[in-house]
Scaffold this active site. Sequence first.
Site, PDB file in Angstrom:
ATOM      1  N   SER A  77       0.826  -1.196   0.000  1.00 15.29           N
ATOM      2  CA  SER A  77       0.000   0.000   0.000  1.00 15.29           C
ATOM      3  C   SER A  77       0.868   1.258   0.000  1.00 15.29           C
ATOM      4  O   SER A  77       1.743   1.407  -0.852  1.00 15.29           O
ATOM      5  CB  SER A  77      -0.970  -0.047   1.188  1.00 15.29           C
ATOM      6  OG  SER A  77      -1.983   0.912   1.070  1.00 15.29           O
ATOM      7  N   ASP A 191      -5.413  -3.306  -3.174  1.00 18.48           N
ATOM      8  CA  ASP A 191      -4.493  -3.052  -2.069  1.00 18.48           C
ATOM      9  C   ASP A 191      -3.939  -4.343  -1.453  1.00 18.48           C
ATOM     10  O   ASP A 191      -4.678  -5.229  -1.043  1.00 18.48           O
ATOM     11  CB  ASP A 191      -5.224  -2.251  -0.991  1.00 18.48           C
ATOM     12  CG  ASP A 191      -4.285  -1.549  -0.027  1.00 18.48           C
ATOM     13  OD1 ASP A 191      -3.360  -2.210   0.477  1.00 18.48           O
ATOM     14  OD2 ASP A 191      -4.483  -0.347   0.221  1.00 18.48           O
TER      15      ASP A 191
END
Length: 324
Positions: A77, A191
Amino acid sequence: MLNWSLHRQGSEAGTSDSGASSTLPDMTVPPISPRPQKKAKIALALGGGAARGWAHIGVLRALDEAGIEIGMIAGTSIGALVGGCYLAGKLDELEEFARSLTMRRIASLLDLTIGGSGLFGGMRLTKRMAEHLEGLNIEDLDRPFVAVAAEVNTGHEVWISNGSLITALRASYALPGIFEPIRSNNRTLVDGALVNPVPVSVCRSYEQPLVCAVNLNYDLFGRSAVVKHNAGLTAQEVQKREETPYTRLGMTGVMVQAFNIIQDRISRARLAGDPPDVSLHPRLSDIGLSEFHRAGEAIERGYEEASIRLPELKRMQEVFAGHG
């Protein structure tokens, strides 16, 4: 073996004879210059945490100032975003961008989409990244870099270690429901915090001897607690309702908080099974996942945490170098 007593007697006889002179050989031992001490390189596992991720910038600043050499970076991320920019030599530009963010500017960077797979398309952010990273591939970096993403259709953990750096970063921070998923080589990526929030295992697979993890969610105490609950309305509950007004979370708030809980639970489980050699835990619990405008605070706290742990990191470097 040299007979030191005979040598001493001979020298005394020589000194008693005024007509003779004796000289001892120069027995001075030349100074031994110490060998430079080897130090193991550190592999960094930079965890996810949305706005808290600006703390990674402070951590990297502290390590650079201390002369601690980084051998590779695995990021999830925003950890991938900061790590990728660092290895690309663009950390200064990223920090300048982060510190310039205000709530109004953040809103201007989010392009709302209707009928898509996420609230925001993310193209405005991509254009900003392209100004500095356009045409750069991961294999062009001078050290190994891996961005962790998740494949929506299969649930697979995806390690992106070559190809477009921008695509890798976008895939790794594509928060489900917030940003549009990224299509890359017939995979739909989101993500990476869904599968590996703090990617220590990636560094281990690259046979890195010394792994340092930066966990941005460590001090969110109580997330893993089990609470017994009574679904009935008690007198105490009625009084509590009157005294404490309920703040309703919006749709985005619920999604972010749910994601935060998932990320925390997965982090605890994975780090328990594969712990790092050193863990850094910046104190960030008061910074919300969407408070990107608080970059200055997050950076300072990351710098402070890394600075405090420098003696331990340096000692571990020496220990692991001796075992190498």
